[in-house]
Structure formats: C-alpha cells, structure tokens
Enzyme design. Sequence first.
Site, mmCIF file in Angstrom:
data_model
loop_
_atom_site.group_PDB
_atom_site.id
_atom_site.type_symbol
_atom_site.label_atom_id
_atom_site.label_comp_id
_atom_site.label_asym_id
_atom_site.label_seq_id
_atom_site.Cartn_x
_atom_site.Cartn_y
_atom_site.Cartn_z
ATOM 1 C CD GLU A 279 -2.850 -1.243 0.078
ATOM 2 O OE1 GLU A 279 -2.794 -0.402 -0.832
ATOM 3 O OE2 GLU A 279 -3.622 -2.218 0.024
ATOM 4 C CD1 TRP A 311 -18.850 12.395 -18.389
ATOM 5 C CD2 TRP A 311 -19.107 10.611 -17.075
ATOM 6 N NE1 TRP A 311 -17.605 11.826 -18.227
ATOM 7 C CE2 TRP A 311 -17.738 10.718 -17.422
ATOM 8 C CE3 TRP A 311 -19.498 9.546 -16.246
ATOM 9 C CZ2 TRP A 311 -16.769 9.814 -16.983
ATOM 10 C CZ3 TRP A 311 -18.536 8.659 -15.801
ATOM 11 C CH2 TRP A 311 -17.186 8.783 -16.164
ATOM 12 C CG ASN A 346 -8.233 1.412 -0.421
ATOM 13 O OD1 ASN A 346 -8.196 2.441 -1.085
ATOM 14 N ND2 ASN A 346 -7.961 0.223 -0.941
ATOM 15 C CD1 TRP A 364 -13.620 10.378 -14.506
ATOM 16 C CD2 TRP A 364 -12.256 11.164 -12.938
ATOM 17 N NE1 TRP A 364 -12.562 10.966 -15.140
ATOM 18 C CE2 TRP A 364 -11.699 11.447 -14.201
ATOM 19 C CE3 TRP A 364 -11.551 11.570 -11.800
ATOM 20 C CZ2 TRP A 364 -10.484 12.131 -14.355
ATOM 21 C CZ3 TRP A 364 -10.353 12.238 -11.951
ATOM 22 C CH2 TRP A 364 -9.827 12.508 -13.218
ATOM 23 C CD1 TRP A 387 -11.466 10.200 -6.240
ATOM 24 C CD2 TRP A 387 -13.305 9.538 -7.341
ATOM 25 N NE1 TRP A 387 -12.521 10.252 -5.363
ATOM 26 C CE2 TRP A 387 -13.665 9.864 -6.010
ATOM 27 C CE3 TRP A 387 -14.293 9.093 -8.214
ATOM 28 C CZ2 TRP A 387 -14.984 9.739 -5.551
ATOM 29 C CZ3 TRP A 387 -15.606 8.979 -7.745
ATOM 30 C CH2 TRP A 387 -15.933 9.300 -6.432
#
Length: 476
Positions: A279, A311, A346, A364, A387
């Site tokens: 991580e 979108w 997370n 996003w 993202w």
Amino acid sequence: MTINLVWFRSDLRVRYNPALYFACKNNESIVLALFISSMKQWKLNLFSSKKISLIYKNVISLSKELRKLNIILYYYESTTFSKSINYLVRFCKKNKVNNLYYNYEYEFFHQKRDIMAMKILKNNSIFSYGFHGSTLIQPGIITNKTGNMYKKYSFFKKKCIQMLATKQLNYIFKIKKRKKIVNHSNYKIPSFRFSLEKFNEQLFPIGEKKVIKKLKLFLKNKLNNYNSDHNSISLNSTSMISAHLSIGVISPLQCLLLLFKYRFNVHKYSVEKCLWINELIWREFFKHLLYFYPLLYKETILCNWEKNITWKNNKKHFNAWKIGKTGFPIVDAGMRQLNQIGWIHNRLRMITSSFLVKNLLINWKKGEKYFMSQLIDGDVALNNGGWQWISSVGSDSVPYFRIFNPILQSKKFDPKGVFIKKYVPELKKISSVSIHDPNLWHEKVKKEINYPQPIIDFSHSRRETLTIFRRAKYKL
Ligand code: FAD
C-alpha cells in the site's frame, strides 16, 4: 554568520525531515523556521475544513518541538501562493537569510509556486536547497528504459523494491539542539483567524510523538493480521496513518523504518509478502505519477477515450450520493462516515466511487472534488489516482467492465452489518442477513422503514454503463 531558513509546508515534523536536517548540519549557523498558511489557495485546492484544522494544530505542535531545539517557527497567514512568495522574500530580506531549505511538493500549483519563489530568491542572492522528504524514493528516478514513468504498477513496484533494498535508508540522524535561541524568544504563533472545524483527536492525534506511538501500536497489534483483515470494513484493521502522512507529520520512510525495526528483517522475501508495504508503494506510485504529469489533477492524460463517455450527471443522484441516501446501505454508510469524520476505509472509497461513476454515471471528477472537500487525509496525488483507477481512465486502472456490486461487497466486507448499523441507524433493527439489501427485505415482510428506496436499478445501470464505456473506448 550564516542564516538558514527552513520553509515548512507539508512536512510538519522534526524527525526524518531532510530540509531541517541539512539546514542544521553546520552547528555554527543560525536556523530559523517559517510556515505560511494560504487559506484562499487551500480553498481553491479544496482542502477540507478538517484538514485545515489538522494542519494548524500540527503547526502549533511543531513549533513546540522546534523550540526544544532552540529554533523558532514563525507563522504568517497569507491568502494565495503568489502572496505567500512575496512574504517569504520579505521575511528572508528582513532576517538576512542566506540559504533556504525546503522539501519538495509535487502538485501543479505547488511546483509553480516553488519555481517562482526560487527564481526571486536567486535574484536576491539567496540560495535555495530542495529535498525529497515525502516519498520513499525521489520521484523521477524510477523509470522505464525510455526514461518515462512506468504505466504498470507491478513494474514500478519491482523497481521500487530493488532500489529500497540497495538504498541506505537510515541516513538522517538526530538534529542537535542549536547553541542558543535567536531573537524573539517569546514569539508565539498567533491564533488562526478562521474558525477551526473540530475533528476526532482520538482518531487523528496531534503531533509527531503521538503519531509515532499510534503507528507503533498498529505495527505491534494489527500488522500480523493486515494481509487477511485489511479489507474488512468493521475491524479497524488498517493504520489510519494517511492523514498524518498527507501533511508530513510522519514520512513514508519513517513508516518503513519503524516497520523494519518492529516487525521485519529487511530482506526481500518479507517485503514482498507484506501487503502494508504494498500500500505504501501504491502511494509512492501515485506520487511519482503526479510528479511526471502534474496536469493529471485536471486532465485524463493517460486515457484518450474518456472524453467519449456520455455522463448522466443527474443532480438529484449526485446529492443523494453525497448525503448518503442512495438506498444502498454500504454506500450510504460510507458516505455518512466520510461526512462525519473525514476518513473512510480504502474498500469503502472503492465501493462509493465505483457506484458514483459506474452506476450513477456521474463524471468521476465531481466525485474526486467532493472527496477532497471532505477528507481529512485529502491528497491530490492519491485521491486523483484512486478516482482515475476506479473509473478505468488512469494508469494501470481496473478494466472498464469491472463494476463493484455494493450488495455483494457489503456481504463480503461487512458481513454482520456492524459498520452499516453504526452509520445508518435507520437499519439497526434489520437482521444481518437482510441489512445489505433492505429493499428485498421490505418487499418480503412489508414492514415500513425510514430508509430510501434504491435510487437506481443496479443490474440495469451496470448494463448501461458497460455499453457506454465500451462504445467510448472502442469508438463504436
Ligand atoms: P493503510 O491500509 O494502513 O495503508 C498505509 C498507507 O498506504 C496509507 O496511509 C496510504 O498512504 C497508503 N495507501 C493505502 N491504500 C492506498 C491506495 N489504495 N492507494 C494509494 N495509497 C494507499 N489516500 C489518501 O491518503 N488521501 C486521499 O485523498 C485518498 N483518496 C482516495 C480516493 C479513492 C477513490 C480511493 C480508491 C483511494 C484513496 N486513497 C487516498 C487511498 C486509500 O484509500 C487511503 O490511503 C487509505 O484508506 C488510508 O487508510 P490507512 O492509512 O488506514 O491505510
């Protein structure tokens, strides 16, 4: 007499701080320290109020730590970055500073600010020295054969581990107390002019010592089970160190050294088997990526088909997502936790972001901005990286057809609904079997609950997104 100034920014610590260490290397020189807050710029960069409070409180704590070394931390409240440069130059001239020491920041506006500041200082015969204090390895040197950033995480990780294995890690030693305090020994940091938003100081303690203690406790009590438990939402099984890393109260190098000290011998086998290091290397990957591509914060540089996505950007849906009223319990619990404490696990960041992008078909970038505005650990590189990853438009992202099913995710990672019940009390009385999909339960038992119906049909939205993303990607 040489006068050195350390310009503190997102490196609010005295330990393992290369800029501070090198400024203090010569015992004879005078060392001053400065922190400039830039409220207007922070707001433009969408820093959350909790993050701003965390910064301010840690600046106070840092000033006390520096005092013990006979160094005064001066504080100035500016608005924009350009005004903060003006102040920095004025401060240097007034105090006859010869050398400026600072740790690099890699965000677009920060890089621009530093280039400008160093140019003006140079014109005033003040030398500046920059250091890499917020990453494990200096960004820009983990490259492929063509000298570019690796696009694949696995290649990056391999090279990163190779470099760490050969690098002398423990190279920054203790800073000696300066001989005597300079001028203004009764200087006090003025109080912050803006109202500070409260945050949970039990969860996010202030100051280096407490943060190091928090990390040691994690390493002692939770690291052993991290590989198996880290995805479990209700177990509190992760370090929660991100907020402190984001403002540099602790550095990733310290995390690694403490890990080695407490849990491992530094040998390759253990490093590769430890998911927690994995991580930290994801963090490293996104930091290096932003260094190579500072414009990532506003453009999808690494994907040429994102602009083809149609979108929906439905405002009602976006609002329901923000306040945690989508009718999908795990999504709502996650969003409510984000709004309340400024931090989420997370796995929840992945579930909630996937839902926004791939079920509600909301751009996003809107989600990225909302997260940033709420997170106490908001970090441009990691937030943007996360993202873009979930939206399948970044470097080494999930394939576009991977869409998280919030009900299955909920059953897997919060099986008894413990986390959901904490943040969605409306569902407290529903059994752990039914809590993941209260709509189904409602249809069966016909009992009223004060909880919204799902705002979309999951299967339908999934099919629709697959079609839209496939068309966008293959220009069908
Ligand atoms: P641990 O599991 O204990 O991990 C230790 C450290 O490793 C973290 O503190 C963090 O620095 C790093 N790390 C862990 N997971 C990741 C990851 N997936 N990607 C990159 N680095 C990671 N993290 C932030 O610090 N700030 C953000 O603004 C941010 N936004 C995110 C947005 C999205 C959509 C996603 C999917 C992830 C985001 N992350 C962000 C990454 C990650 O979710 C958090 O770092 C992590 O949840 C923090 O908890 P922890 O400190 O307990 O992590």
